[in-house]
Design an enzyme around this catalytic site. Structure first.
Site, PDB file in Angstrom:
ATOM      1  N   ASP A   1       0.849  -1.193   0.000  1.00 47.12           N
ATOM      2  CA  ASP A   1       0.000   0.000   0.000  1.00 47.12           C
ATOM      3  C   ASP A   1       0.892   1.253   0.000  1.00 47.12           C
ATOM      4  O   ASP A   1       1.817   1.362   0.814  1.00 47.12           O
ATOM      5  CB  ASP A   1      -0.851  -0.051   1.286  1.00 47.12           C
TER       6      ASP A   1
ATOM      7  N   HIS B   1      -9.155   4.929  -2.202  1.00 46.57           N
ATOM      8  CA  HIS B   1      -8.439   4.970  -0.919  1.00 46.57           C
ATOM      9  C   HIS B   1      -9.290   5.777   0.066  1.00 46.57           C
ATOM     10  O   HIS B   1     -10.275   6.398  -0.314  1.00 46.57           O
ATOM     11  CB  HIS B   1      -7.080   5.658  -1.092  1.00 46.57           C
TER      12      HIS B   1
ATOM     13  N   GLU C   1      -1.589   5.990  -9.068  1.00 44.03           N
ATOM     14  CA  GLU C   1      -2.528   6.977  -8.514  1.00 44.03           C
ATOM     15  C   GLU C   1      -2.428   8.312  -9.234  1.00 44.03           C
ATOM     16  O   GLU C   1      -1.338   8.802  -9.519  1.00 44.03           O
ATOM     17  CB  GLU C   1      -2.287   7.183  -7.015  1.00 44.03           C
TER      18      GLU C   1
HETATM   19  P1  13P Z   1      -8.815   4.945   5.627  1.00 43.30           P
HETATM   20  O1  13P Z   1      -7.917   5.802   6.452  1.00 43.30           O
HETATM   21  O2  13P Z   1     -10.052   5.687   5.244  1.00 43.30           O
HETATM   22  O3  13P Z   1      -9.118   3.633   6.257  1.00 43.30           O
HETATM   23  O4  13P Z   1      -8.035   4.638   4.251  1.00 43.30           O
HETATM   24  C1  13P Z   1      -7.137   3.571   4.153  1.00 43.30           C
HETATM   25  C2  13P Z   1      -6.338   3.594   2.892  1.00 43.30           C
HETATM   26  O5  13P Z   1      -6.597   4.294   1.951  1.00 43.30           O
HETATM   27  C3  13P Z   1      -5.185   2.683   2.839  1.00 43.30           C
HETATM   28  O6  13P Z   1      -4.452   2.878   1.667  1.00 43.30           O
HETATM   29  O1  G3H Z   2      -3.348   4.877   3.538  1.00 42.60           O
HETATM   30  C1  G3H Z   2      -2.586   4.600   4.449  1.00 42.60           C
HETATM   31  C2  G3H Z   2      -2.871   3.462   5.362  1.00 42.60           C
HETATM   32  O2  G3H Z   2      -3.929   3.757   6.225  1.00 42.60           O
HETATM   33  C3  G3H Z   2      -1.619   3.046   6.064  1.00 42.60           C
HETATM   34  O3  G3H Z   2      -1.267   3.930   7.061  1.00 42.60           O
HETATM   35  O4  G3H Z   2       1.185   4.387   6.775  1.00 42.60           O
HETATM   36  O5  G3H Z   2       0.065   4.646   9.007  1.00 42.60           O
HETATM   37  O6  G3H Z   2       0.439   2.362   8.038  1.00 42.60           O
HETATM   38  P1  G3H Z   2       0.203   3.836   7.758  1.00 42.60           P
HETATM   39 ZN    ZN Z   3      -4.485   4.918   0.969  1.00 43.78          ZN
END
Ligand code: 13P
Ligand code: G3H
Ligand code: ZN
Length: 324
Positions: free
Chosen positions: A94, A226, A146
């Site tokens: 991610d 996202h 993205e």
């Molecule tokens: P949320 O913060 O809305 O759960 O989004 C998560 C996300 O986009 C992870 O890439």
């Molecule tokens: O979009 C981001 C995710 O919620 C991951 O968050 O970088 O704090 O693990 P993080």
């Molecule tokens: Zn995200």
């Protein structure tokens, strides 16, 4: 080199094909620890849903990248023990922010990666995304790019203001980079404070007009949302009741996500809702049983509540239940 195929993961190609054909979205749930991973797998096996296990750069640093890979492999084995009919599981990076990070994930068993060049200039985003796609596709790993910027602040993802995706760019971007899916910005944002609204006011709707315009430019192409947590108010209330302070936390209404899931949106990312569930249950137990000090006694109930929440998402919001 560890291939995701040896570990038992699948890439997102077939998942998105089926989601597009049947009007639902595949859940992409983030995990950082064992209890979250167990809950995601259990919920998706019970509700017969495909699932994308998401690991952020922060999660990789937190949990150790080697351990994470084996946790992923463990999740596959656990899933096979739970059912004779395996569900498809992808392991996805991610918000990858560099070619090197994406390469490291591809070389270590990930079946899908996101390269997030949304903060770069358009040309730089194209060049970086194309480079990742060229490497990933050699190993049959799928890539999410993205366009447009989401607002929201997290450890590794931050922007104060959002910029909606420009529909004029999407066709050129997809053609030049060769990505397999595209994350867009239509009003969602990361974290638990998605909109500034006064009590009683409703949140502004997502920009479905932009989504429709994008769909016209790249028909049948998988779109990713996202920042799609609903910031479920029952858990915010529980957090605040038991000593937390999360005033004005608000997310994307579930009916808007249901509508998005029926369109070309094939993947919906949810992290914050899982964080809120864990925090709420643990706070409640700490408040009600201050003598408790066995982590299993508070992480276990948090895991049970997570399972309920994920099943509910699959069945009632994303429409991914009973698809596999
Ligand atoms: P949320 O913060 O809305 O759960 O989004 C998560 C996300 O986009 C992870 O890439
Ligand atoms: O979009 C981001 C995710 O919620 C991951 O968050 O970088 O704090 O693990 P993080
Ligand atoms: Zn995200």
């Amino acid at each position: 080199m560890v291939s995701y195929k040896e570990l038992g993961f699948v890439n997102t190609k077939e998942m998105f094909k089926d989601a597009m054909k049947n009007g639902y979205a595949v859940p992409a749930y983030n995990f950082n620890n064992m209890e979250q991973l167990q809950a995601i797998i259990t919920a998706c096996v019970r509700s017969r849903s495909p699932v994308i296990l998401q690991v952020s750069k922060g999660a990789r640093d937190y949990a150790n990248s080697t351990l994470l890979r084996w946790m992923g492999k463990g999740a596959i084995e656990m899933m096979k023990e739970m059912t004779d009919k395996p569900i498809p599981i992808a392991l996805h990076l991610d918000h990858g922010d560099s070619f090197e990070l994406c390469k490291s994930c591809i070389d270590n068993g990930f079946s899908s990666v996101m390269i997030d060049g949304s903060h770069l200039t358009y040309e730089e985003n194209v060049a970086l995304t194309k480079k990742v796609v060229e490497y990933a596709h050699k190993y049959d790993v799928t890539v999410e790019g993205e366009l447009g910027v989401l607002a929201g602040i997290e450890e590794h993802v931050s922007s104060e203001k959002s910029h909606y995706t420009n529909p004029n760019d999407v066709e050129d971007f997809v053609k030049k980079t060769g990505v397999d899916s595209l994350a867009i910005s239509i009003g969602t944002s990361h974290g638990a404070y998605k909109f500034k609204v006064k009590p009683g006011e409703s949140v502004p709707p997502l920009r479905f007009d932009i989504l429709e315009e994008i769909e016209k430019r790249i028909p049948g192409f998988p779109i990713v949302l996202h920042g799609a947590s609903s910031v479920l108010q029952e858990y915010i209330e529980m957090i605040n009741k038991y000593g937390g302070k999360m005033d004005n936390a608000v997310g994307i209404p579930e009916e808007q996500l249901r509508k998005a899931a029926k369109s070309s949106v094939c993947k919906i990312n949810i992290d914050s809702d899982g964080r809120l569930v864990m925090t709420a249950i643990i706070r409640k137990i700490f408040a009600e049983k201050p003598q408790e000090f066995d982590p299993r006694k508070y992480l276990g109930p948090a895991r049970e509540e997570l399972i309920k929440m994920y099943i509910n998402k699959n069945e009632r919001v994303l429409g991914s239940a009973n698809r596999v």
